[in-house]
Design an enzyme around this catalytic site. Structure first.
Site, PDB file in Angstrom:
ATOM      1  N   ASP A  13       0.984  -1.103  -0.011  1.00 44.25           N
ATOM      2  CA  ASP A  13      -0.026  -0.132   0.057  1.00 44.25           C
ATOM      3  C   ASP A  13       1.098   1.220   0.113  1.00 44.25           C
ATOM      4  O   ASP A  13       1.666   1.445   1.124  1.00 44.25           O
ATOM      5  CB  ASP A  13      -1.005  -0.027   1.238  1.00 44.25           C
ATOM      6  CG  ASP A  13      -1.770   1.053   1.312  1.00 44.25           C
ATOM      7  OD1 ASP A  13      -1.524   2.167   0.813  1.00 44.25           O
ATOM      8  OD2 ASP A  13      -2.667   1.297   2.309  1.00 44.25           O
ATOM      9  N   TYR A 227       2.245   0.709  15.776  1.00 43.97           N
ATOM     10  CA  TYR A 227       1.107   0.170  14.733  1.00 43.97           C
ATOM     11  C   TYR A 227       1.221   0.742  13.515  1.00 43.97           C
ATOM     12  O   TYR A 227       1.018   2.021  13.337  1.00 43.97           O
ATOM     13  CB  TYR A 227      -0.135   0.377  15.435  1.00 43.97           C
ATOM     14  CG  TYR A 227      -1.443   0.019  14.709  1.00 43.97           C
ATOM     15  CD1 TYR A 227      -1.746  -1.482  14.811  1.00 43.97           C
ATOM     16  CD2 TYR A 227      -2.104   0.751  14.034  1.00 43.97           C
ATOM     17  CE1 TYR A 227      -2.812  -1.838  13.978  1.00 43.97           C
ATOM     18  CE2 TYR A 227      -3.320   0.449  13.132  1.00 43.97           C
ATOM     19  CZ  TYR A 227      -3.469  -1.071  13.222  1.00 43.97           C
ATOM     20  OH  TYR A 227      -4.679  -1.423  12.338  1.00 43.97           O
ATOM     21  N   LYS A 230      -2.656  -3.655   9.531  1.00 46.13           N
ATOM     22  CA  LYS A 230      -2.559  -4.987   9.334  1.00 46.13           C
ATOM     23  C   LYS A 230      -1.923  -5.249   7.848  1.00 46.13           C
ATOM     24  O   LYS A 230      -2.195  -4.176   6.977  1.00 46.13           O
ATOM     25  CB  LYS A 230      -3.980  -5.612   9.227  1.00 46.13           C
ATOM     26  CG  LYS A 230      -4.653  -5.384  10.492  1.00 46.13           C
ATOM     27  CD  LYS A 230      -4.178  -6.766  11.414  1.00 46.13           C
ATOM     28  CE  LYS A 230      -5.112  -6.707  12.693  1.00 46.13           C
ATOM     29  NZ  LYS A 230      -4.225  -6.568  13.730  1.00 46.13           N
TER      30      LYS A 230
END
Ligand code: F6R
Ligand code: MG
Ligand code: MG
Length: 381
Positions: A13, A227, A230
């Site tokens: 991404d 974080y 995902k």
């Protein structure tokens, strides 16, 4: 001996359009152009699922080839430039490192690749998911290669009857273990039933020793030390003649299972099988979805794709997935829609805990005075 072919899928991404929902066509064009300029590949196909660009490549350089990984890295860098120019969302987000060091594993992009001798006819399916994690393949890979209620070939194809070997990764301790099925089916399930930690990395035929399936495995959220979402996974499955038929490989997705991911990588949701045209997760940034592109390999040439979940026979699965999604959404911030606290560690929990910690007092009989004082303190604010 015939020359082996390597099938490599690398995804990243590197900027969403709009938000985290899709990929701008200019990025796809840029990726196609970059791969076309290279003389390393036998063939390639560029596509996207949600906000992830997928580079599907065939070549003769084996798995973990620095040249091929470098080519993918440079392709993503060039796409990132275009993404920055258009101020796309999260431009370059999966390129966690500034410099390429020989292998994209551990650098952000997801990789699934396998090297094999092309059979007389070589049907393969590339599964690509958005808004979920690599463990999302555990359930379907188990069904494809171990469940005779899904794959009748396990019962009636002599080449499948011995079963398959499952290679499983422990993503937290960075270890691997191999199970032989069907004998060790129950042992395998102890682990892969926990897909946030144990992940089916590859499946091998016991009859031929050949690789049958491989998945991408890295958990980006741990990788970065913070974080970052995902890491939407990919999986390659070879089909037919001693391996699951195309229809057996697709069948597990007819019953959408629950996977972790969705909004902010912090929710359970159904994995919805969709066509490429429907691979744009928007409702609550989801629900998570999976596309299956089928190709016949012909001396490394990718003959395809066939958009396999475009079949109306998967309409029912989409309807069920949408119903499950609506049901879960009503739970809002409550588990099991929201992920358990351990998975929230990478988001706000530590901050909130640090702020509130001093207000936790031991529950002891007769401490009413302290409780009253705490209430007063809150009231005074
Ligand atoms: C999930 C995902 C999105 C984002 C959400 C918030 O994998 O990518 O659901 O987590 O849109 O994004 P930020 O934090 O970038 O505003
Ligand atoms: Mg994104
Ligand atoms: Mg994504």
């Amino acid at each position: 001996m015939p020359e082996k072919i390597t099938l490599t899928v690398i995804k990243a991404d590197i900027g969403g359009w709009v938000g985290h929902s899709s990929v701008h066509p200019r990025l796809i064009e840029t990726a196609r152009k970059t791969l076309a300029e290279s003389d390393l590949l036998v063939d390639f196909h560029v596509t996207h699922v949600g906000d992830d660009i997928n580079l599907i490549m065939t070549h003769r350089r084996g798995v973990d080839s620095p040249e091929i990984h470098h080519l993918a890295w440079n392709t993503f860098l060039r796409c990132t430039e275009v993404a920055r120019e258009m101020k796309l969302y999260g431009a370059g987000q999966d390129l966690l490192s500034d410099a390429f060091s020989g292998n994209v594993r551990g650098m952000g992009p997801g990789v699934a690749e396998m090297e094999f001798e092309e059979r007389k006819s070589e049907p393969v399916i590339i599964f690509m998911a958005d808004k979920t994690e690599p463990g999302a393949w555990n359930f379907p890979l188990y069904k494809m290669f171990a469940d005779p209620f899904n794959t009748i070939g396990l019962v009636i194809d002599p080449k499948m009857h011995q079963g398959f070997r499952f290679e499983v990764y422990d993503l937290i301790e960075n270890k691997r273990v191999i199970f032989s099925l069907p004998e060790e089916m129950y042992d395998l399930l102890v682990f892969i039933g926990a897909p946030g930690r144990y992940c089916v990395k590859a499946v091998y035929s016991k009859a031929t020793g050949e690789i049958a399936a491989v998945s991408s495995t890295q958990r980006l959220n741990f990788l970065a030390g913070r974080y970052v979402g995902k890491d939407d996974p990919v999986c390659i499955v070879r089909c037919q003649s001693g391996l699951p038929a195309v229809g057996e490989a697709l069948e597990p997705f007819a019953h959408p299972h629950l996977v972790a991911g969705w909004m902010r990588g912090s929710h359970m949701g159904p994995l919805m099988p969709v066509s490429l045209a429907q691979a744009t997760p928007t409702r609550f940034d989801g629900p998570p979805r999976v596309v299956a592109l089928g190709f016949q390999l012909a001396n490394g040439k990718l003959i395809g794709p066939q958009d396999l979940f475009a079949d109306v026979a998967f309409d029912q699965a989409r309807r069920i997935a949408n119903e499950i999604a609506s049901y879960l959404r009503q739970l809002g911030p409550f588990e099991p829609h929201r992920l358990p606290l351990e998975d929230m560690e990478y988001t706000t929990l530590p901050e909130v805990m640090a702020r509130i910690k001093h207000r936790f007092t031991k529950i002891t009989p007769g401490a009413e005075k302290e409780v009253a004082a705490a209430r007063e303190e809150l009231g005074a604010k």
